[in-house]
Design an enzyme around this catalytic site. Structure first.
Site, short mmCIF file in Angstrom:
data_model
loop_
_atom_site.label_atom_id
_atom_site.label_comp_id
_atom_site.label_asym_id
_atom_site.label_seq_id
_atom_site.Cartn_x
_atom_site.Cartn_y
_atom_site.Cartn_z
N LYS A 64 0.71 -1.36 0.17
CA LYS A 64 0.01 0.06 0.14
C LYS A 64 0.86 1.11 0.02
CE LYS A 64 -3.81 -2.42 2.26
NZ LYS A 64 -4.70 -2.57 3.52
N PHE A 100 -15.45 2.78 7.39
CA PHE A 100 -14.12 3.40 6.82
C PHE A 100 -13.91 3.33 5.44
CE2 PHE A 100 -14.19 -1.07 7.98
CZ PHE A 100 -13.71 -1.77 6.97
N ARG A 133 -1.23 -14.78 3.70
CA ARG A 133 -1.96 -13.94 4.94
C ARG A 133 -1.38 -14.33 6.13
NH1 ARG A 133 -6.71 -10.91 3.85
NH2 ARG A 133 -7.79 -11.59 5.86
N TYR A 162 -12.03 -2.87 -3.43
CA TYR A 162 -12.55 -2.79 -2.23
C TYR A 162 -14.18 -2.98 -2.16
CZ TYR A 162 -8.15 -2.85 0.56
OH TYR A 162 -7.04 -3.02 0.92
N ASN A 210 -1.94 -0.15 7.28
CA ASN A 210 -1.44 -1.48 7.50
C ASN A 210 -0.50 -1.96 6.46
OD1 ASN A 210 -3.52 -2.10 5.77
ND2 ASN A 210 -4.33 -3.48 7.13
N GLU A 267 -8.97 -10.51 -8.30
CA GLU A 267 -8.06 -9.31 -8.10
C GLU A 267 -6.67 -9.41 -8.96
OE1 GLU A 267 -7.04 -9.45 -3.73
OE2 GLU A 267 -9.06 -9.08 -3.46
N HIS A 308 -1.44 -5.64 1.34
CA HIS A 308 -2.99 -6.10 1.09
C HIS A 308 -2.69 -7.52 0.59
CE1 HIS A 308 -6.75 -7.39 -0.76
NE2 HIS A 308 -5.95 -7.98 -1.81
N THR A 348 -5.23 -8.22 10.41
CA THR A 348 -5.59 -6.98 9.65
C THR A 348 -5.34 -5.84 10.73
OG1 THR A 348 -7.83 -7.99 8.73
CG2 THR A 348 -7.71 -5.46 8.69
N ARG A 398 2.73 -6.83 9.26
CA ARG A 398 2.06 -5.63 10.00
C ARG A 398 2.58 -5.84 11.26
NH1 ARG A 398 -3.88 -7.25 7.25
NH2 ARG A 398 -3.42 -6.25 5.27
P1 GTP Z 1 -6.65 -6.41 2.88
O1 GTP Z 1 -5.48 -7.27 2.67
O2 GTP Z 1 -6.16 -5.06 2.71
O3 GTP Z 1 -7.79 -6.59 2.21
O4 GTP Z 1 -6.83 -6.39 4.47
P2 GTP Z 1 -7.61 -7.76 5.34
O5 GTP Z 1 -8.23 -8.53 4.31
O6 GTP Z 1 -6.85 -8.06 6.38
O7 GTP Z 1 -9.04 -6.86 5.86
P3 GTP Z 1 -10.26 -6.22 5.25
O8 GTP Z 1 -10.15 -6.85 3.84
O9 GTP Z 1 -11.46 -6.78 6.05
O10 GTP Z 1 -10.11 -4.87 5.29
C1 GTP Z 1 -9.39 -3.97 4.13
C2 GTP Z 1 -8.59 -3.00 4.71
O11 GTP Z 1 -9.60 -1.93 5.11
C3 GTP Z 1 -7.88 -3.29 5.82
O12 GTP Z 1 -6.48 -3.83 5.53
C4 GTP Z 1 -7.50 -1.93 6.57
O13 GTP Z 1 -6.74 -1.21 5.79
C5 GTP Z 1 -8.82 -1.25 6.23
N1 GTP Z 1 -9.76 -1.66 7.44
C6 GTP Z 1 -10.45 -2.96 7.90
N2 GTP Z 1 -11.29 -2.50 8.88
C7 GTP Z 1 -11.00 -1.38 9.46
C8 GTP Z 1 -11.51 -0.52 10.55
O14 GTP Z 1 -12.09 -0.98 11.21
N3 GTP Z 1 -10.95 0.72 10.65
C9 GTP Z 1 -10.24 1.44 9.78
N4 GTP Z 1 -9.90 2.52 9.55
N5 GTP Z 1 -9.81 0.55 8.41
C10 GTP Z 1 -9.83 -0.68 8.44
MG MG Z 2 -9.44 -8.21 2.59
#
Ligand code: GTP
Ligand code: MG
Length: 148
Positions: free
Chosen positions: A9, A57, A85, A49, A112, A126, A115, A91, A102
């Site tokens: 990112k 968010f 992962r 997304y 973070n 994707e 992705h 996350t 992370r």
């Molecule tokens: P990705 O690999 O980026 O897809 O992350 P993930 O699969 O671990 O988490 P998810 O797909 O649920 O969320 C995508 C992204 O949204 C996360 O990596 C975070 O950057 C952001 N995100 C998720 N939950 C929150 C939250 O509660 N608050 C905020 N500010 N950002 C969030």
């Molecule tokens: Mg995700």
């Protein structure tokens, strides 16, 4: 063999973590099949997304992803989606174990660093979204040293 989509990112790029992150996937034994530095626009980030569009968010997340260049990659290997992962960590960096990307390099959930696709099917979607031009065809000569 299984493939996953990994994206460093904008914070990861700005903070100079590209080499470190690529190194972790390489040293694990996974094969790099696609790589580019790209700045995406809002409609593209919203598409990536789309599953999260109802979340509070979502706007902040899209702003973050379009705030600078990202490094988009395809990595290949046995169980690379799940293992990728694990390498990335939870996350929320507050809950990511030390030793994960992370866990080692991030503090806030909204910054973070990286992705990774959450399933083989989302990886397929994707990769098609981020690499419409296709990816490299090559087989690493290290395979016999990594797979039995
Ligand atoms: P990705 O690999 O980026 O897809 O992350 P993930 O699969 O671990 O988490 P998810 O797909 O649920 O969320 C995508 C992204 O949204 C996360 O990596 C975070 O950057 C952001 N995100 C998720 N939950 C929150 C939250 O509660 N608050 C905020 N500010 N950002 C969030
Ligand atoms: Mg995700």
């Amino acid at each position: 063999m299984e493939q996953t989509f990994i994206m460093i990112k904008p914070d990861g790029v700005q903070r100079g973590l590209v080499g470190e992150i690529i190194g972790r996937f390489e040293k694990k034994g996974f094969t790099l099949k696609g790589l580019k530095l790209i700045t995406v626009d809002r409609p593209f980030a919203e598409k990536h997304y789309a599953d999260l569009s109802a979340k509070p968010f979502f706007n902040g997340l899209v702003e973050y992803i379009i705030s600078g260049p990202v490094v988009a990659m395809v990595w290949e290997g046995k169980n690379v989606v799940t293992t990728g992962r694990k390498i990335i960590g939870a996350t929320n960096p507050a809950e990511s174990a030390p030793g994960t990307i992370r866990g080692d390099y991030a503090i806030d959930i909204g910054r973070n660093v990286i992705h990774g696709s959450d399933a083989v099917e989302s990886a397929r979607k994707e990769i098609a979204l981020w690499f419409p031009e296709g990816i490299a065809e090559w087989k690493s000569s290290l395979h016999p040293w990594i797979y039995e």
